[in-house]
Scaffold this motif. Structure first.
Motif, mmCIF file in Angstrom:
data_model
loop_
_atom_site.group_PDB
_atom_site.id
_atom_site.type_symbol
_atom_site.label_atom_id
_atom_site.label_comp_id
_atom_site.label_asym_id
_atom_site.label_seq_id
_atom_site.Cartn_x
_atom_site.Cartn_y
_atom_site.Cartn_z
ATOM 1 N N MET A 1 0.674 -1.272 0.068
ATOM 2 C CA MET A 1 -0.035 0.011 -0.011
ATOM 3 C C MET A 1 0.891 1.292 -0.054
ATOM 4 O O MET A 1 1.860 1.227 0.603
ATOM 5 N N SER A 2 0.581 2.006 -0.709
ATOM 6 C CA SER A 2 1.330 3.578 -1.069
ATOM 7 C C SER A 2 0.788 4.353 0.156
ATOM 8 O O SER A 2 -0.169 5.039 -0.329
ATOM 9 N N ILE A 3 1.259 4.535 1.080
ATOM 10 C CA ILE A 3 0.520 5.390 2.185
ATOM 11 C C ILE A 3 0.597 6.850 1.868
ATOM 12 O O ILE A 3 -0.442 7.486 1.888
ATOM 13 N N CYS A 4 1.636 7.217 1.785
ATOM 14 C CA CYS A 4 2.003 8.703 1.363
ATOM 15 C C CYS A 4 1.259 9.102 0.401
ATOM 16 O O CYS A 4 0.856 10.335 0.086
ATOM 17 N N THR A 5 1.322 8.410 -0.688
ATOM 18 C CA THR A 5 0.666 8.999 -1.850
ATOM 19 C C THR A 5 -0.783 8.808 -1.997
ATOM 20 O O THR A 5 -1.486 9.767 -2.589
ATOM 21 N N THR A 6 -1.408 7.742 -1.422
ATOM 22 C CA THR A 6 -2.726 7.657 -1.125
ATOM 23 C C THR A 6 -3.242 9.056 -0.347
ATOM 24 O O THR A 6 -4.346 9.573 -0.784
ATOM 25 N N ALA A 7 -2.640 9.422 0.624
ATOM 26 C CA ALA A 7 -3.060 10.443 1.515
ATOM 27 C C ALA A 7 -3.212 11.764 0.660
ATOM 28 O O ALA A 7 -3.884 12.419 0.839
ATOM 29 N N SER A 8 -2.087 11.797 -0.084
ATOM 30 C CA SER A 8 -1.870 13.059 -0.652
ATOM 31 C C SER A 8 -2.856 13.186 -1.793
ATOM 32 O O SER A 8 -3.681 14.239 -2.033
ATOM 33 N N ARG A 9 -3.125 11.961 -2.608
ATOM 34 C CA ARG A 9 -4.128 12.215 -3.737
ATOM 35 C C ARG A 9 -5.546 12.461 -2.917
ATOM 36 O O ARG A 9 -6.467 13.141 -3.638
ATOM 37 N N ASP A 10 -5.941 11.589 -2.073
ATOM 38 C CA ASP A 10 -7.222 11.664 -1.538
ATOM 39 C C ASP A 10 -7.732 12.967 -0.889
ATOM 40 O O ASP A 10 -8.524 13.244 -0.823
ATOM 41 N N LEU A 11 -6.609 13.568 -0.286
ATOM 42 C CA LEU A 11 -6.697 15.211 0.245
ATOM 43 C C LEU A 11 -6.519 16.064 -0.727
ATOM 44 O O LEU A 11 -6.504 17.120 -0.533
ATOM 45 N N ASP A 12 -6.364 15.827 -2.040
ATOM 46 C CA ASP A 12 -6.145 16.812 -3.446
ATOM 47 C C ASP A 12 -5.060 17.618 -3.145
ATOM 48 O O ASP A 12 -5.310 18.946 -3.153
ATOM 49 N N GLU A 13 -3.982 17.497 -2.307
ATOM 50 C CA GLU A 13 -2.879 18.286 -2.089
ATOM 51 C C GLU A 13 -2.470 18.828 -3.361
ATOM 52 O O GLU A 13 -1.847 18.049 -4.704
ATOM 53 N N PRO A 14 -2.194 20.237 -3.677
ATOM 54 C CA PRO A 14 -1.821 20.627 -4.717
ATOM 55 C C PRO A 14 -0.438 20.574 -5.121
ATOM 56 O O PRO A 14 0.460 20.321 -4.478
ATOM 57 N N LEU A 15 -0.005 20.279 -6.384
ATOM 58 C CA LEU A 15 1.285 20.185 -6.962
ATOM 59 C C LEU A 15 2.228 21.518 -6.958
ATOM 60 O O LEU A 15 3.395 21.138 -6.947
ATOM 61 N N ILE A 16 1.587 22.344 -7.381
ATOM 62 C CA ILE A 16 2.267 23.590 -7.692
ATOM 63 C C ILE A 16 2.983 24.128 -6.762
ATOM 64 O O ILE A 16 2.867 23.885 -5.452
ATOM 65 N N GLY A 17 4.228 24.530 -7.252
ATOM 66 C CA GLY A 17 5.406 24.971 -6.332
ATOM 67 C C GLY A 17 5.942 23.964 -5.447
ATOM 68 O O GLY A 17 6.505 24.239 -4.291
ATOM 69 N N THR A 18 6.122 22.448 -6.003
ATOM 70 C CA THR A 18 6.847 21.492 -5.004
ATOM 71 C C THR A 18 7.882 21.026 -5.703
ATOM 72 O O THR A 18 8.452 19.850 -5.404
ATOM 73 N N ALA A 19 8.539 21.489 -6.774
ATOM 74 C CA ALA A 19 9.575 20.759 -7.567
ATOM 75 C C ALA A 19 10.974 21.020 -6.715
ATOM 76 O O ALA A 19 11.130 22.078 -6.087
ATOM 77 N N ALA A 20 11.794 20.076 -6.802
ATOM 78 C CA ALA A 20 13.248 20.349 -6.379
ATOM 79 C C ALA A 20 13.860 21.495 -6.918
ATOM 80 O O ALA A 20 13.569 21.650 -8.397
ATOM 81 N N THR A 21 14.688 22.055 -6.252
ATOM 82 C CA THR A 21 15.250 23.353 -6.995
ATOM 83 C C THR A 21 16.700 23.122 -7.380
ATOM 84 O O THR A 21 17.586 22.635 -6.613
ATOM 85 N N ALA A 22 17.195 23.624 -8.538
ATOM 86 C CA ALA A 22 18.390 23.240 -9.213
ATOM 87 C C ALA A 22 18.403 24.123 -10.375
ATOM 88 O O ALA A 22 17.671 23.836 -11.259
ATOM 89 N N ARG A 23 19.312 25.021 -10.373
ATOM 90 C CA ARG A 23 19.729 25.754 -11.760
ATOM 91 C C ARG A 23 20.033 24.824 -12.647
ATOM 92 O O ARG A 23 19.971 24.921 -14.289
ATOM 93 N N THR A 24 21.012 23.882 -12.456
ATOM 94 C CA THR A 24 21.863 22.837 -13.193
ATOM 95 C C THR A 24 21.583 21.471 -12.620
ATOM 96 O O THR A 24 21.835 21.405 -11.388
ATOM 97 N N TRP A 25 21.504 20.633 -13.449
ATOM 98 C CA TRP A 25 21.400 19.214 -13.358
ATOM 99 C C TRP A 25 22.517 18.401 -13.505
ATOM 100 O O TRP A 25 22.976 18.820 -14.792
ATOM 101 N N LEU A 26 23.216 17.746 -12.723
ATOM 102 C CA LEU A 26 24.305 16.768 -13.175
ATOM 103 C C LEU A 26 24.097 15.470 -13.037
ATOM 104 O O LEU A 26 23.809 15.073 -11.726
ATOM 105 N N LEU A 27 23.748 14.434 -14.067
ATOM 106 C CA LEU A 27 23.073 13.229 -13.832
ATOM 107 C C LEU A 27 24.228 12.299 -14.253
ATOM 108 O O LEU A 27 24.648 12.264 -15.353
ATOM 109 N N LEU A 28 24.574 11.389 -13.127
ATOM 110 C CA LEU A 28 25.590 10.066 -13.537
ATOM 111 C C LEU A 28 25.110 8.838 -13.490
ATOM 112 O O LEU A 28 24.234 8.513 -12.635
ATOM 113 N N GLU A 29 25.146 8.191 -14.695
ATOM 114 C CA GLU A 29 24.688 6.838 -14.618
ATOM 115 C C GLU A 29 25.545 5.990 -13.634
ATOM 116 O O GLU A 29 26.806 5.809 -13.556
#
Length: 316
Positions: A1-29
């Protein structure tokens, strides 16, 4: 059971303004299993991971590990690893890629320069070049960080990959576990939550066409969270979806209230008031965490400012 996602979805928590902050991403395989803090608890040399964390600290560069979708058996160190660097600030957007057999070479990068949007150090150190393929989608799948990311993210990454979508990777951490499946799309740097495969395909097609799909969007990682919310609010108000049309030029204030100025490439300006609130009723921010009230960004007002030449003559 996906507890935190179920609660967030059921409570209609807004997504706006929740992205991780980074001017530049560095991604290593880095194939194989990942721990909760993947840079120091995967099969990447933990000393290298700690050194990379220290080098990136305070520079505007965010480092994450990536791997191809699928099974993640421990097959030893790869002969060569893909590396991506992307700068996501409007006006200086770029996405470059490289391949290296020596991940320690990343320590030779000029991290402050990368954070300011200069790709020269990436290209010269790693023989990087501009990425010319399809846009990239990085789906968070790190179950050691939060089980929702594995339960919901890995099937999404696998479905996208098996359906022929190019440029799909799994990534270690994008924040906001309760919004899983979460993903980051490059080169523009917009993050999405509660994603499903048809929606992701629509988002990627939008990137190919130079436009932003705002449905399910958490914000653009180039900016802090109040500015992320303000930019998306202006897009909705002005019906403006061109990726390069808007820029955040000023943010004034501090929690719990900010005034953000958003500029259009054609000279128009908007003043957006954003307030920080608490998500109620309380819910877990991630699986296994205590119940709390996560901060949320609420747009109070969006007001288009008069053009400078429409303000009339100044006082005499």
């Amino acid at each position: 059971m996906s507890i935190c996602t179920t609660a967030s979805r059921d409570l209609d928590e807004p997504l706006i303004g929740t992205a991780a902050t980074a001017r530049t991403w560095l991604l290593l395989e880095q194939p194989g299993p990942w721990g909760a803090k993947a840079l120091t608890s995967s099969h990447l040399d933990p000393e290298l991971g700690r050194a990379l964390e220290a080098a990136a600290h305070g520079t505007g560069v965010r480092i994450a590990l990536i791997r191809r979708p699928g099974r993640h058996a421990d097959c030893g160190a790869p002969a060569a690893r893909r590396v991506y660097a992307a700068h996501t600030v409007p006006g200086t957007i770029w996405l470059h890629s490289a391949t290296t057999a020596e991940p320690e070479r990343l320590l030779d990068l000029d991290f402050p320069a990368l954070g300011m949007g200069d790709p020269h150090t990436f290209d010269t150190t790693l023989r990087g070049q501009p990425h010319t393929g399809d846009p990239l989608a990085f789906v968070c799948t790190n179950g050691k960080r939060d089980r929702c990311c594995a339960l919901l993210g890995r099937p999404l990454a696998a479905e996208l990959s098996s359906s022929g979508v190019d440029g799909v990777w799994e990534v270690t951490h994008l924040g906001g576990h309760r919004f899983a499946p979460t993903l980051l799309v490059l080169p523009f740097g917009y993050a999405y939550g509660r994603a499903q495969a048809p929606h992701v395909k629509e988002v990627l097609q939008g990137v190919r066409e130079g436009r932003v799909v705002t449905e399910g969007c958490r914000g653009r990682s180039a900016w802090e969270r109040p500015a992320q919310a303000a930019e998306l609010a202006v897009r909705a108000s002005a019906h403006e979806y061109a990726a390069d049309a808007l820029n955040v030029v000023r943010t004034r204030g501090a929690a719990p209230r900010w005034e953000v100025t958003v500029a259009h490439a054609d000279g128009r300006l908007w003043r957006v008031v954003v307030a920080q609130g608490a998500s109620l009723p309380p819910r877990p921010e991630s699986c296994g965490s205590a119940v709390g009230s996560p901060a949320r960004m609420d747009v109070v007002s969006v007001r288009e400012m008069p053009a400078p030449d429409a303000a009339g003559p100044g006082p005499r």
